[in-house]
Structure formats: C-alpha cells, structure tokens
Design a protein around this motif. Structure first.
Motif, mmCIF file in Angstrom:
data_model
loop_
_atom_site.group_PDB
_atom_site.id
_atom_site.type_symbol
_atom_site.label_atom_id
_atom_site.label_comp_id
_atom_site.label_asym_id
_atom_site.label_seq_id
_atom_site.Cartn_x
_atom_site.Cartn_y
_atom_site.Cartn_z
ATOM 1 N N GLY A 17 -102.231 -50.581 28.691
ATOM 2 C CA GLY A 17 -103.653 -50.313 28.826
ATOM 3 C C GLY A 17 -103.934 -48.856 29.148
ATOM 4 N N PRO A 18 -105.226 -48.503 29.205
ATOM 5 C CA PRO A 18 -105.594 -47.096 29.474
ATOM 6 C C PRO A 18 -105.050 -46.570 30.803
ATOM 7 C CG PRO A 18 -107.488 -48.359 28.718
ATOM 8 C CD PRO A 18 -106.405 -49.351 28.957
ATOM 9 N N ASP A 19 -105.111 -47.402 31.867
ATOM 10 C CA ASP A 19 -104.653 -46.929 33.175
ATOM 11 C C ASP A 19 -103.158 -46.622 33.154
ATOM 12 O OD1 ASP A 19 -105.021 -46.569 36.151
ATOM 13 O OD2 ASP A 19 -103.531 -48.174 36.155
ATOM 14 N N ALA A 20 -102.354 -47.551 32.604
ATOM 15 C CA ALA A 20 -100.906 -47.329 32.548
ATOM 16 C C ALA A 20 -100.569 -46.150 31.639
ATOM 17 C CB ALA A 20 -100.204 -48.594 32.060
ATOM 18 N N THR A 21 -101.314 -46.001 30.547
ATOM 19 C CA THR A 21 -101.060 -44.894 29.620
ATOM 20 C C THR A 21 -101.350 -43.548 30.287
ATOM 21 O OG1 THR A 21 -101.627 -46.296 27.735
ATOM 22 C CG2 THR A 21 -101.652 -43.917 27.379
ATOM 23 N N ILE A 22 -102.460 -43.499 31.027
ATOM 24 C CA ILE A 22 -102.806 -42.253 31.724
ATOM 25 C C ILE A 22 -101.762 -41.932 32.789
ATOM 26 C CG2 ILE A 22 -104.500 -41.214 33.289
ATOM 27 C CD1 ILE A 22 -106.664 -42.717 31.725
ATOM 28 N N ARG A 23 -101.288 -42.963 33.481
ATOM 29 C CA ARG A 23 -100.253 -42.747 34.493
ATOM 30 C C ARG A 23 -98.961 -42.222 33.858
ATOM 31 N NH1 ARG A 23 -100.594 -44.954 39.563
ATOM 32 N NH2 ARG A 23 -102.547 -45.993 40.051
ATOM 33 N N LEU A 24 -98.613 -42.760 32.673
ATOM 34 C CA LEU A 24 -97.408 -42.295 31.976
ATOM 35 C C LEU A 24 -97.565 -40.833 31.544
ATOM 36 C CD1 LEU A 24 -94.732 -43.669 31.297
ATOM 37 C CD2 LEU A 24 -95.633 -44.185 29.028
ATOM 38 N N ILE A 25 -98.759 -40.477 31.076
ATOM 39 C CA ILE A 25 -99.024 -39.080 30.700
ATOM 40 C C ILE A 25 -98.970 -38.180 31.933
ATOM 41 C CG2 ILE A 25 -100.784 -37.517 29.772
ATOM 42 C CD1 ILE A 25 -101.703 -39.818 27.959
ATOM 43 N N GLY A 26 -99.507 -38.684 33.063
ATOM 44 C CA GLY A 26 -99.440 -37.915 34.306
ATOM 45 C C GLY A 26 -98.014 -37.676 34.750
ATOM 46 N N PHE A 27 -97.174 -38.695 34.583
ATOM 47 C CA PHE A 27 -95.755 -38.536 34.898
ATOM 48 C C PHE A 27 -95.126 -37.452 34.016
ATOM 49 C CE2 PHE A 27 -91.487 -39.838 33.372
ATOM 50 C CZ PHE A 27 -90.759 -39.475 34.498
ATOM 51 N N ALA A 28 -95.448 -37.449 32.724
ATOM 52 C CA ALA A 28 -94.916 -36.434 31.816
ATOM 53 C C ALA A 28 -95.392 -35.036 32.219
ATOM 54 C CB ALA A 28 -95.330 -36.749 30.375
ATOM 55 N N ALA A 29 -96.642 -34.938 32.673
ATOM 56 C CA ALA A 29 -97.168 -33.632 33.102
ATOM 57 C C ALA A 29 -96.407 -33.121 34.328
ATOM 58 C CB ALA A 29 -98.661 -33.755 33.408
ATOM 59 N N CYS A 30 -96.120 -34.019 35.283
ATOM 60 C CA CYS A 30 -95.331 -33.620 36.463
ATOM 61 C C CYS A 30 -93.918 -33.208 36.053
ATOM 62 C CB CYS A 30 -95.273 -34.766 37.473
ATOM 63 S SG CYS A 30 -96.832 -35.093 38.301
ATOM 64 N N ALA A 31 -93.338 -33.947 35.101
ATOM 65 C CA ALA A 31 -92.000 -33.603 34.623
ATOM 66 C C ALA A 31 -92.010 -32.217 33.968
ATOM 67 C CB ALA A 31 -91.515 -34.662 33.633
ATOM 68 N N TRP A 32 -93.081 -31.918 33.228
ATOM 69 C CA TRP A 32 -93.187 -30.595 32.590
ATOM 70 C C TRP A 32 -93.227 -29.491 33.642
ATOM 71 C CZ3 TRP A 32 -96.799 -26.611 32.531
ATOM 72 C CH2 TRP A 32 -96.635 -25.653 31.525
ATOM 73 N N LEU A 33 -93.998 -29.720 34.708
ATOM 74 C CA LEU A 33 -94.081 -28.713 35.778
ATOM 75 C C LEU A 33 -92.703 -28.479 36.402
ATOM 76 C CD1 LEU A 33 -97.383 -29.646 37.641
ATOM 77 C CD2 LEU A 33 -96.874 -27.480 36.506
ATOM 78 N N LEU A 34 -91.982 -29.576 36.693
ATOM 79 C CA LEU A 34 -90.664 -29.430 37.319
ATOM 80 C C LEU A 34 -89.696 -28.696 36.385
ATOM 81 C CD1 LEU A 34 -88.784 -30.240 39.736
ATOM 82 C CD2 LEU A 34 -88.040 -32.143 38.286
ATOM 83 N N LEU A 35 -89.678 -29.094 35.113
ATOM 84 C CA LEU A 35 -88.746 -28.460 34.175
ATOM 85 C C LEU A 35 -89.101 -26.999 33.940
ATOM 86 C CD1 LEU A 35 -88.111 -31.272 31.525
ATOM 87 C CD2 LEU A 35 -86.955 -30.788 33.673
ATOM 88 N N MET A 36 -90.392 -26.665 33.978
ATOM 89 C CA MET A 36 -90.780 -25.262 33.819
ATOM 90 C C MET A 36 -90.342 -24.422 35.017
ATOM 91 S SD MET A 36 -91.930 -24.755 30.861
ATOM 92 C CE MET A 36 -92.507 -23.071 31.078
ATOM 93 N N VAL A 37 -90.351 -25.033 36.206
ATOM 94 C CA VAL A 37 -89.849 -24.316 37.391
ATOM 95 C C VAL A 37 -88.388 -23.917 37.168
ATOM 96 C CG1 VAL A 37 -89.192 -24.576 39.817
ATOM 97 C CG2 VAL A 37 -91.437 -25.356 39.047
ATOM 98 N N PHE A 38 -87.589 -24.842 36.662
ATOM 99 C CA PHE A 38 -86.174 -24.532 36.443
ATOM 100 C C PHE A 38 -85.971 -23.633 35.214
ATOM 101 C CE2 PHE A 38 -85.704 -28.362 39.104
ATOM 102 C CZ PHE A 38 -84.888 -27.824 40.076
ATOM 103 N N ALA A 39 -86.825 -23.764 34.213
ATOM 104 C CA ALA A 39 -86.729 -22.870 33.052
ATOM 105 C C ALA A 39 -87.013 -21.422 33.474
ATOM 106 C CB ALA A 39 -87.712 -23.310 31.967
ATOM 107 N N VAL A 40 -88.030 -21.237 34.300
ATOM 108 C CA VAL A 40 -88.359 -19.898 34.782
ATOM 109 C C VAL A 40 -87.246 -19.368 35.686
ATOM 110 C CG1 VAL A 40 -89.996 -18.548 36.135
ATOM 111 C CG2 VAL A 40 -90.830 -20.311 34.596
ATOM 112 N N THR A 41 -86.667 -20.253 36.499
ATOM 113 C CA THR A 41 -85.531 -19.844 37.332
ATOM 114 C C THR A 41 -84.385 -19.337 36.453
ATOM 115 O OG1 THR A 41 -86.125 -21.518 38.987
ATOM 116 C CG2 THR A 41 -83.902 -20.619 39.096
#
Length: 299
Positions: A155-179
């Motif tokens: 459903g929309p709520d679970a889909t948005i939560r999954l996208i939010g998880f991907a956004a957090c993962a992107w932030l974490l991976l970008m921290v290590f990419a910049v490092t």
C-alpha cells in the motif's frame, strides 16, 4: 556544457567502465534484492517448526510471525547497506579522486579555467546518481518481492516507508563515498587511500557503538540498533559516541521506517544526524585547495 555537468557525466562513465565497481555494485544489488526472499525463507522455516511443536502440544504461545508487518521482509537490507553498501561507496569515492592523481590528468584539467568546487561537486553528483540508481533498482525489486510474498501490492504507506528507507541508505552511503573521496585526495599512497576509510568505517560501525553499549561485536551485525544501557559510565559515553555512531543512527531510522517492533520513536533526529555528516564531509571535499588536487602520489 558546464564543468559541473561534464564532471558528473565523466564520473558516471568511469564507474560504468570500472570492473571492480561493477563487481561491488552487482554484489550489493544482489544481496539487497534477495534480502526479502531470505526473510521469507526464514519466516517459513520457523513457522513450520512452530506448527510441529504446536501439533505435539508442547506450546500454547501464538505464532510470533502471525501479525508481522509486510516490511518485516526488508529488514535484512539494513545490515547489507551497513556492510556491503558502505564498502562499495568507499571504493567508488576513493576511485573518483584517486583516478586523476594516478593518471596525472589533474594538472591538465586544472590548466583550463576550471573551478575546483565545480569539478569536485560534479564528481560528487555523479557518484550520488550512481548510488541513487542502484538503490532505486534494489528498492523496486524489494517492493515487488514483498508484494509477491504477501500476495498483495504494498500500500501507499508501506511504499513510502520503503522509499524513506532507501533515502536514508543513500545518505549513509554518500557519507562513506565522500569519506573515500577525501582519502583519495589527501593520501600520499594508493594503499593508504583505501585503508584509511576502511579503518574509519570499522570504527564508526563497531568501535564507537561498543564503547557506549558494551555490546559484543557480533551483536552489532543485527539490523536493529543496540539498546543503550543506563547509569554511570554509559550515560556519559553513550551521550558522546551515540551521535557519532552514524551506522547505528542509520539502523535506528531504518528500523522505525520498516516498522520493526523492537525500535520505537521518531526517526527525524537520526536522519538529521545523517544529513549533518554528509554536509560536513561534502564541504571538506568541495573546498579542497587547488594545490592539493595537483599533488602527485608517492608511488
């Protein structure tokens, strides 16, 4: 075409041509994509054991998997992001800045009217697009796999939560990419450029959380953050090391977004910490002096 856009396109093209990058991207994409299937196999196996024990009248407890949320099947992705994803991001970041120094093309590029901020921010944007693409593909595969497992579209709520998880993962991976980019710029040797960010990653993922929680290293491989102990030494140390443990902050935000019952609260503070780490690290890269970029490797 601007320096920013040209650098971003050149970085994406370089990643596409690098074999080691292909290998790491394939491993990360494959593990995150099949994590839902691994979660389903685990749940099915435990349920079969539970049904056998229930039939033998050895328990009256309810099946623990009866009312789990659909996003439970995506929880294994958290630890794959922290382990495989972070190492992939470090390698991509190191290669981005070390490539020009190894081929001695930096001086040629900077002999033109090129601003270093535009050059480096363009490379950073290129890496961001590559990582975003990988996460988008893995998120779509997870969404489809969970929909098949549960027998209904998320459903929309679970889909948005999954996208939010991907956004957090992107932030974490970008921290290590910049490092990795920072290590590629400031290290004098190629081996050091790879080794230093790996040591930093292990310190953030294992050493800092252990100082504030006294948890065993193997416990830190769980997809949920370690509960904070209270009292005496731990109150002071966890207050200092907690915000710096960026991987634990990611696990906390991811667990809340994926509706893990073991973690409650608001993921906003953890997300803000991830954003702060990324901004600080990106600022260090973008403001690198021109003279530093021209420096050659010792080997």
């Amino acid at each position: 075409m601007s320096v920013f856009v040209t650098s971003a396109r050149q970085e994406m093209l370089s990643v596409r041509r690098a074999r080691i990058a292909h290998l790491l991207l394939a491993v990360f994409l494959g593990m995150v994509s099949v994590s839902s299937i691994i979660g389903w196999v685990t749940t099915t196996t435990v349920t079969k054991v539970y049904d056998r024990i229930l039939a033998d009248e050895l328990t009256t407890a309810p099946n623990p998997f009866t009312s789990i949320p659909a996003l439970y099947y995506a929880r294994n992705s958290v630890i794959y992001v922290v382990l495989i994803g972070a190492l992939m991001a470090i390698v991509l970041g190191v290669q981005a800045t070390l490539r020009d120094r190894k081929s001695a093309t930096t001086s040629l590029i900077l002999s033109r009217p090129v601003r270093t901020t535009a050059r480096l921010s363009g490379q950073l944007a290129g890496l961001g697009i590559v990582i975003l693409t990988v996460l988008a593909i893995s998120t779509f595969i997870s969404w489809a796999a969970i929909s098949i497992i549960t027998g209904a579209l998320l459903g929309p709520d679970a889909t948005i939560r999954l996208i939010g998880f991907a956004a957090c993962a992107w932030l974490l991976l970008m921290v290590f990419a910049v490092t990795g980019m920072v290590a590629g710029i400031y290290s004098k040797r190629e081996t050091t450029a790879l080794l230093v960010p790996f040591v930093l990653w292990s310190a953030l993922a294992f050493v800092l959380p252990q100082l504030g929680t006294a948890a065993r290293p193997v416990a830190l491989l769980n997809p949920v953050p370690i509960p904070l102990p209270t009292g005496g030494y731990f109150d002071l140390v966890s207050a200092i090391t907690g915000p710096l443990s960026v991987t634990e902050q990611f696990k906390r935000a991811a667990s809340i977004l994926l509706q893990d019952n073991n973690v409650t609260g608001d993921p906003l503070l953890s997300v803000v910490i991830l954003i702060a780490f990324f901004i600080v690290a990106a600022t260090v890269v973008v403001l690198t002096p021109r003279r530093r970029l021209r420096s050659a490797l010792d080997n």
